[in-house]
Design a protein around this motif. Structure first.
Motif, mmCIF file in Angstrom:
data_model
loop_
_atom_site.group_PDB
_atom_site.id
_atom_site.type_symbol
_atom_site.label_atom_id
_atom_site.label_comp_id
_atom_site.label_asym_id
_atom_site.label_seq_id
_atom_site.Cartn_x
_atom_site.Cartn_y
_atom_site.Cartn_z
ATOM 1 N N LYS A 99 36.409 40.266 27.117
ATOM 2 C CA LYS A 99 37.178 39.466 26.963
ATOM 3 C C LYS A 99 38.538 40.063 27.601
ATOM 4 O O LYS A 99 39.207 39.762 28.513
ATOM 5 N N LEU A 102 38.261 40.900 31.339
ATOM 6 C CA LEU A 102 38.660 39.718 32.272
ATOM 7 C C LEU A 102 39.865 39.367 32.276
ATOM 8 O O LEU A 102 40.666 38.975 33.117
ATOM 9 N N THR A 103 40.692 39.641 31.145
ATOM 10 C CA THR A 103 42.205 39.316 31.183
ATOM 11 C C THR A 103 42.893 40.148 31.804
ATOM 12 O O THR A 103 43.969 39.828 32.635
ATOM 13 N N TYR A 104 42.356 41.621 31.873
ATOM 14 C CA TYR A 104 43.009 42.506 32.613
ATOM 15 C C TYR A 104 42.701 42.276 34.169
ATOM 16 O O TYR A 104 43.628 42.466 35.076
ATOM 17 N N VAL A 105 41.429 41.694 34.657
ATOM 18 C CA VAL A 105 41.135 41.455 35.719
ATOM 19 C C VAL A 105 42.082 40.228 36.327
ATOM 20 O O VAL A 105 42.747 40.232 37.416
ATOM 21 N N GLU A 106 42.148 39.223 35.595
ATOM 22 C CA GLU A 106 43.258 38.060 35.852
ATOM 23 C C GLU A 106 44.613 38.497 36.154
ATOM 24 O O GLU A 106 45.456 37.938 36.982
ATOM 25 N N ALA A 107 45.127 39.731 35.219
ATOM 26 C CA ALA A 107 46.642 40.066 35.418
ATOM 27 C C ALA A 107 46.624 40.791 36.701
ATOM 28 O O ALA A 107 47.627 40.733 37.190
ATOM 29 N N SER A 108 45.593 41.699 36.991
ATOM 30 C CA SER A 108 45.379 42.459 38.201
ATOM 31 C C SER A 108 45.607 41.609 39.401
ATOM 32 O O SER A 108 46.289 41.895 40.307
ATOM 33 N N MET A 109 44.566 40.410 39.353
ATOM 34 C CA MET A 109 44.704 39.605 40.410
ATOM 35 C C MET A 109 46.181 38.875 40.803
ATOM 36 O O MET A 109 46.559 38.754 41.845
ATOM 37 N N ALA A 110 46.874 38.465 39.701
ATOM 38 C CA ALA A 110 48.087 38.135 39.786
ATOM 39 C C ALA A 110 49.344 39.172 40.313
ATOM 40 O O ALA A 110 49.841 38.807 41.258
#
Length: 161
Positions: A99, A102-110
């Motif tokens: 989890k 996934l949060t880190y990946v989403e923040a990285s994509m942003a």
């Protein structure tokens, strides 16, 4: 004890080796060697324990009742096996880590989207050698002088001379 084989997750050693830093390669090789040795030893043991021929012992042992007593004690013997208390903890940690990842990946994509916008802005601006001071202040607002705060910049007031 080898009668009950515990089903564990198989280790993907190739994927594991890709993630090992070069300075820890020796420790990784030692771990893999030890794991392979334990696995080979466990696989060499039979699935079920050897059956004891109590009748043979009854004919061989002279003391009456001794073999019957040993057989009774042997059948009553229960070897305690440790209870697995850590698998649920590890699974919970794995779920939490997934989890967080996934949060880190989403923040990285942003962040990547934001950096791509900034890069697009830098690619589309005028070259520095063609910019005027007003163009520079428009592209980079933090370079604009605050005349209310620094009214005499770049000069000093006459009172300070």
């Amino acid at each position: 004890m080898a009668g009950r084989r515990v089903a564990l997750k198989a280790i993907d050693w190739v994927a594991f080796a890709e993630r090992v830093p070069p300075n820890q390669r020796g420790m990784f090789n030692a771990l893999k060697t030890r794991s392979d040795a334990i696995t080979a030893k466990l696989n060499s043991l039979p699935q079920t324990a050897a059956v004891i021929d109590w009748n043979l012992y009854r004919t061989t042992v002279a003391k009456a009742g001794m073999v019957d007593e040993f057989e009774k004690k042997f059948k009553a013997l229960q070897i305690p096996e440790p209870v697995d208390t850590q698998t649920s903890v590890v699974n919970a940690q794995e779920a939490e880590t997934s989890k967080d990842a996934l949060t880190y990946v989403e923040a990285s994509m942003a962040r990547i989207a934001q950096y791509e916008k900034e890069l697009d802005k830098l690619n589309n601006m005028l070259p520095f050698d063609q910019m005027t001071t007003e163009d520079l202040n428009e592209v980079f607002p933090n370079t604009k002088l605050d005349m209310a705060k620094y009214p005499y910049w770049p000069h000093q007031p006459i009172a300070n001379l």
